[in-house]
Design an enzyme around this catalytic site. Structure first.
Site, short mmCIF file in Angstrom:
data_model
loop_
_atom_site.label_atom_id
_atom_site.label_comp_id
_atom_site.label_asym_id
_atom_site.label_seq_id
_atom_site.Cartn_x
_atom_site.Cartn_y
_atom_site.Cartn_z
N ARG A 11 0.83 -1.21 0.00
CA ARG A 11 0.00 0.00 0.00
C ARG A 11 0.87 1.26 0.00
O ARG A 11 0.60 2.23 0.70
CB ARG A 11 -0.97 -0.01 1.20
CG ARG A 11 -2.17 -0.93 0.94
CD ARG A 11 -3.21 -0.80 2.03
NE ARG A 11 -2.67 -1.16 3.32
CZ ARG A 11 -3.15 -0.71 4.48
NH1 ARG A 11 -4.13 0.14 4.51
NH2 ARG A 11 -2.60 -1.11 5.61
N LEU A 13 1.14 3.45 -2.25
CA LEU A 13 0.48 4.64 -2.80
C LEU A 13 -0.27 5.40 -1.70
O LEU A 13 -0.23 6.62 -1.63
CB LEU A 13 -0.49 4.24 -3.92
CG LEU A 13 -1.17 5.42 -4.61
CD1 LEU A 13 -0.14 6.32 -5.29
CD2 LEU A 13 -2.20 4.94 -5.63
N LYS A 14 -0.94 4.63 -0.83
CA LYS A 14 -1.66 5.26 0.27
C LYS A 14 -0.70 6.11 1.10
O LYS A 14 -0.94 7.29 1.39
CB LYS A 14 -2.29 4.17 1.15
CG LYS A 14 -2.92 4.68 2.43
CD LYS A 14 -3.33 3.49 3.31
CE LYS A 14 -3.84 3.94 4.67
NZ LYS A 14 -5.14 4.63 4.60
N ASP A 609 -28.91 -4.21 11.77
CA ASP A 609 -28.61 -3.17 10.77
C ASP A 609 -28.54 -3.76 9.37
O ASP A 609 -27.91 -4.79 9.15
CB ASP A 609 -27.24 -2.55 11.07
CG ASP A 609 -27.24 -1.74 12.36
OD1 ASP A 609 -28.30 -1.17 12.69
OD2 ASP A 609 -26.19 -1.69 13.02
N HIS A 651 -31.78 -0.57 10.79
CA HIS A 651 -31.23 0.74 10.42
C HIS A 651 -30.69 0.66 9.00
O HIS A 651 -30.06 -0.30 8.61
CB HIS A 651 -30.12 1.15 11.37
CG HIS A 651 -29.32 2.31 10.86
ND1 HIS A 651 -29.83 3.58 10.81
CD2 HIS A 651 -28.09 2.38 10.32
CE1 HIS A 651 -28.93 4.39 10.26
NE2 HIS A 651 -27.86 3.69 9.96
N CYS A 653 -28.82 3.47 6.07
CA CYS A 653 -28.27 4.81 6.08
C CYS A 653 -29.01 5.74 5.12
O CYS A 653 -29.38 6.84 5.47
CB CYS A 653 -26.80 4.78 5.71
SG CYS A 653 -25.86 3.76 6.84
N GLU A 675 -31.53 7.84 7.48
CA GLU A 675 -30.95 9.16 7.29
C GLU A 675 -32.05 10.13 6.84
O GLU A 675 -32.81 9.80 5.94
CB GLU A 675 -29.93 9.03 6.17
CG GLU A 675 -28.82 9.99 6.18
CD GLU A 675 -27.77 9.54 5.19
OE1 GLU A 675 -26.87 8.78 5.59
OE2 GLU A 675 -27.87 9.93 4.02
N HIS A 704 -22.66 13.18 9.36
CA HIS A 704 -21.57 13.27 8.38
C HIS A 704 -20.89 14.64 8.43
O HIS A 704 -19.90 14.86 7.76
CB HIS A 704 -22.07 12.96 6.98
CG HIS A 704 -22.59 11.56 6.87
ND1 HIS A 704 -21.75 10.47 6.96
CD2 HIS A 704 -23.84 11.07 6.71
CE1 HIS A 704 -22.48 9.36 6.86
NE2 HIS A 704 -23.74 9.70 6.71
N1 GLN Z 1 -24.92 0.16 14.31
C1 GLN Z 1 -23.98 0.71 13.40
C2 GLN Z 1 -23.35 1.95 14.01
O1 GLN Z 1 -24.00 2.61 14.77
C3 GLN Z 1 -24.63 1.08 12.08
C4 GLN Z 1 -23.65 1.64 11.10
C5 GLN Z 1 -24.18 1.81 9.68
O2 GLN Z 1 -25.33 1.96 9.45
N2 GLN Z 1 -23.31 1.83 8.71
O3 GLN Z 1 -22.23 2.29 13.72
ZN ZN Z 2 -26.15 4.25 8.97
#
Ligand code: GLN
Ligand code: ZN
Length: 765
Positions: A11, A13-14, A609, A651, A653, A675, A704
């Site tokens: 790695r 390059l990183k 999730d 969940h 995102c 989200e 974010h």
């Molecule tokens: N339970 C995970 C967290 O809270 C869910 C992360 C995700 O949705 N990518 O980090």
């Molecule tokens: Zn999420």
């Protein structure tokens, strides 16, 4: 072939790019390191026996960014972002603007990033508007062509094609309503023609233009644009021969368009479902007069190819084109570099795998078989047959107990016994939560101290008990904060998890971990996905102890936290020897046991999730229904074994799920968090319009951004949500997990979130 991993064996390059960002190395040094890595790849490929080596597949950050740069699509805010001391035209200036597009600066936002088709690579989204002025800058492909020439190699430069570049772009902020980047095609084509001419002038015989968007369903407007683009580009006289490449699936309606065009060659994917390209090609009467680059080695999975099957495909293709060359199906960017680096894996299992370096060898063996006959590669074919047989017969890939259990799943196992209304009632009685209950998505900040503890454990500076102690202290901290902040449903904070997939993969049978299996996720970020190689079982509970230690610290409900079956598959390399649905079912059964154990340990709320549910959607609509059916069934199989008064959360995102809303309902999760903050709760209107019947936690805190939302703005978001969703089905939570944020932001943000929920609660009824 189309491309090779860019990062270098260690790695390099990183490290080089990050050193440059940190101001420790200048542009010249970074560019020299990059050139060295390119030379290394070309030498490797040529020494392996590849007849034609690709060029311009290297990137300092991303190949779509490079394509935008090549045509001069540089947003004004980035063009102006170079530091004043950098001379325009100098390497410093160039890199400052380039990395401003990639990562933004303190003043300006970067280009948006999104997933590259259905891979786990992320590209930068070019911004185009009516004011965009394209300008040819063939510097990068020309430089790389010349570099390879010095090694005695005439490369085939690979460029992102004009139709894909436009379709992958988005309208710039000032583009005006309804602007479509594809309308810029006529302005873009002369720029491509100029670049092709420049490459021709220095001796490029072939240039590859990648058009992966053609493996998606495209309306007639796009097919017509494709026809026009390649009519125009082939009309020039001073140009190299053109090879148009598609991958990640079958071409469908775009195949006749390209077949009828005057480009000299097509590169097609013939692996997996894309094998449909073969009968389609045959029924068209093949590609008379053209070159066919046959992608028969799967460029996206990590498994040794079935060489005999590939040879059979090639034998059929031989009659369908003027010249047939062998290649991987797509760039090898999406697989790790070399199995030879994996010294911890059982050598028996290692033979089943083929990373980028091995895929090159497979390609060369197949080409040799085509040219000289199969006898010429008899030993390689025999070894391949033996490796495949060993894999098929291994106890790792076939666990009779797992198979018997999966075969015995009945429809009743995939449905909650009670309907939602009844469950909601039972859960209300058991949990006794206030209206608009507050919770978080699971993770709390992953601090440097936590990362250090993990590193110490790995390095042997900390023993298992010491590590446990540190994690337990963190759980205590997280629980005590949530109690003080006044959250209603608590979490333990996931401090023990390096990664939400890896953590479970390490504890389930059937998953293998690699030591050096890095693949680029975006820019300098690399991930090491687990390899799902065999039948999946759960030898012991995976999260129950952590749940218990958290629950013991508080009287409030603590959520059990698991990663769902689809996400486990999406972020791993999956097996190619059985349908994905079968693998998902095995993972679901293992999770089902974990859910049952959490419930038995007292968990009244369990969250599973599935952030990857949407991103794994097949590229073509024809595949959607089947995928969504098995994906949602796997989720329900994992979660529906619980009592009516145990609340299942999930969940995801993303917020744009209009097209899969019914599938989300099919998950039958009592509560879903999504989200929503950035879009101002837009999702709540969509959900109510669709009659979504279950409870929803639209995110009110955009995790974010390093910004702490105030109470008043959160109150406003909740009021907006309440216009579309009834209070008894509305939850209050952040957009996503908090692991990437700092405590200094998380503390006030969650305090405001609770205050806002209380304020709105007081006005209810
Ligand atoms: N339970 C995970 C967290 O809270 C869910 C992360 C995700 O949705 N990518 O980090
Ligand atoms: Zn999420």
């Amino acid at each position: 072939m189309h491309g090779y991993p860019r990062q270098g064996p260690g790695r390099e390059l990183k490290r080089a790019v990050e050193q440059h960002w940190a101001g420790r190395t200048g542009a010249t040094e970074l560019l020299a390191t990059a050139a060295g890595l390119r030379r290394q790849v070309w030498r490797t490929l040529a020494a392996a026996g590849l007849d034609e080596v690709p060029g311009n597949h290297f990137s300092l950050y991303d190949h779509v960014l490079d394509a935008a740069w090549m045509v001069g699509a540089i947003p004004p805010r980035h063009a102006a972002a170079a530091p004043p001391f950098a001379e325009p035209g100098s390497p410093e200036h160039h890199l400052a603007v380039y990395f401003a597009m990639a990562r933004g600066t303190a003043e300006v936002a970067p280009l948006e990033m999104t997933k590259w088709f259905d891979t786990n690579y992320h590209y930068l989204v070019p911004e185009l508007g009516p004011g965009t002025v394209f300008r040819a800058d063939p510097g990068k492909p020309l430089t790389e062509f010349a570099e390879a020439r010095l090694l005695g190699l005439t490369t085939r430069p690979v460029l992102l094609g004009p139709v894909s570049l436009l379709l992958l772009a988005k309208p710039a902020a000032d583009a005006g309503p309804g602007f479509e980047p594809l309308t810029l095609l006529d302005r873009l084509l002369p720029v491509y023609a100029e670049i092709l001419a420049a490459l021709h002038a220095v001796g490029a015989e072939w240039v590859q233009l990648d058009e992966p968007v053609l493996a998606q369903d495209q309306p007639p407007a796009v097919l017509n644009a494709t026809a026009r683009a390649y009519r125009d580009l082939t009309a020039a006289t001073d140009r190299p021969r053109l090879l148009v490449a598609s991958y990640f699936g079958e071409l469908g309606d775009a195949l006749p368009v390209l077949a009828r065009s005057r480009v000299e060659g097509l590169a097609l994917d013939f692996t997996g479902p894309a094998a449909a390209n073969l009968p389609a090609l045959a029924s068209l009467g093949g590609l008379p007069g053209k070159r066919l680059v046959a992608g028969v080695v799967d460029g996206r999975n990590v498994w040794a190819a079935d060489l005999e099957k590939a040879l059979a495909t090639l034998a059929t293709l031989l009659g369908l084109a003027d010249r047939v060359d062998v290649a991987p199906s797509c760039s090898l960017l999406h697989v790790p570099l070399d199995t030879a680096a994996e010294r911890d894996l059982d050598p028996q299992v290692l033979r089943w795998l083929a990373f980028a370096r091995q895929k090159v060898d497979e390609t060369v063996v197949l080409a040799r078989a085509l040219r000289e006959g199969t006898e010429a590669v008899a030993p390689q074919l025999a070894a391949n047959r033996a490796a495949r047989a060993s894999r098929a017969g291994s106890a790792l890939t076939r666990d009779p107990a797992v198979r018997a259990r999966a075969a015995g799943v009945t429809p009743a196992d995939t449905r909650r016994a009670a309907r939602y209304a009844e469950r909601a009632e039972a859960q209300r009685a058991r949990l006794a939560l206030p209206p608009l209950p507050t919770t978080t998505i699971g993770s709390f900040p992953q601090t440097d101290a936590l990362r250090a503890a993990r590193a110490d454990l790995r390095a042997g500076r900390l023993d298992a008990a010491g590590y446990r102690e540190r994690i337990t202290a963190e759980v205590r901290e997280v629980i005590s904060f949530q109690e003080k902040a006044g959250l209603d449903v608590l979490v333990h904070g996931e401090p023990e998890r390096n990664d939400m997939v890896q953590y479970f993969a390490e504890q389930l049978t059937g998953f293998l971990a690699t030591r050096h299996g890095w693949v680029q996720s975006y820019g300098t970020r690399y991930v090491r996905p687990p390899v799902l190689a065999g039948d999946v079982a759960r030898p012991a509970p995976m999260t129950v102890d952590w749940y218990r230690s958290a629950a013991a610290l508080t009287d409030r409900p603590v959520k059990g936290m698991l990663t769902g079956p689809v996400t486990m598959l999406a972020w791993s390399f999956v097996r190619d020897d059985q349908p994905l649905a079968d693998t998902a079912r095995q993972v679901a059964l293992a999770l089902r046991d974990e859910v049952a154990d959490l419930e038995a340990a007292g968990a009244a709320v369990v969250q599973v999730d599935e952030p990857a549910l949407r991103e794994t959607l097949p590229l073509r609509r024809a595949g959607h229904a089947d995928y969504l059916a098995w994906a949602t069934e796997a989720f329900r199989l994992a979660t529906s074994g619980v009592r009516a008064d145990t609340q299942v959360h999930t969940h995801m995102c993303y917020a744009e799920f209009g097209d899969i809303l019914r599938a989300i309902e099919e998950l039958d999760a009592d509560v879903i968090s999504l989200e929503a903050a950035r879009s101002g709760m837009a999702v709540t209107a969509e959900l109510s319009a669709a009659g979504y019947p279950l409870a929803v936690g639209p995110g009110v805190y955009d995790i974010h951004a390093p910004r702490v939302p105030g109470t008043a703005e959160t109150v406003a978001l909740l009021r907006k949500a309440l216009r579309h969703l009834p209070a008894e089905r509305l939850w209050v939570n952040p957009d996503c997990g908090l692991k990437t944020r700092a405590w200094a932001e998380v503390r006030p943000a969650l305090e405001h979130l609770v205050a806002a929920a209380r304020e709105v609660r007081a006005t209810l009824r």
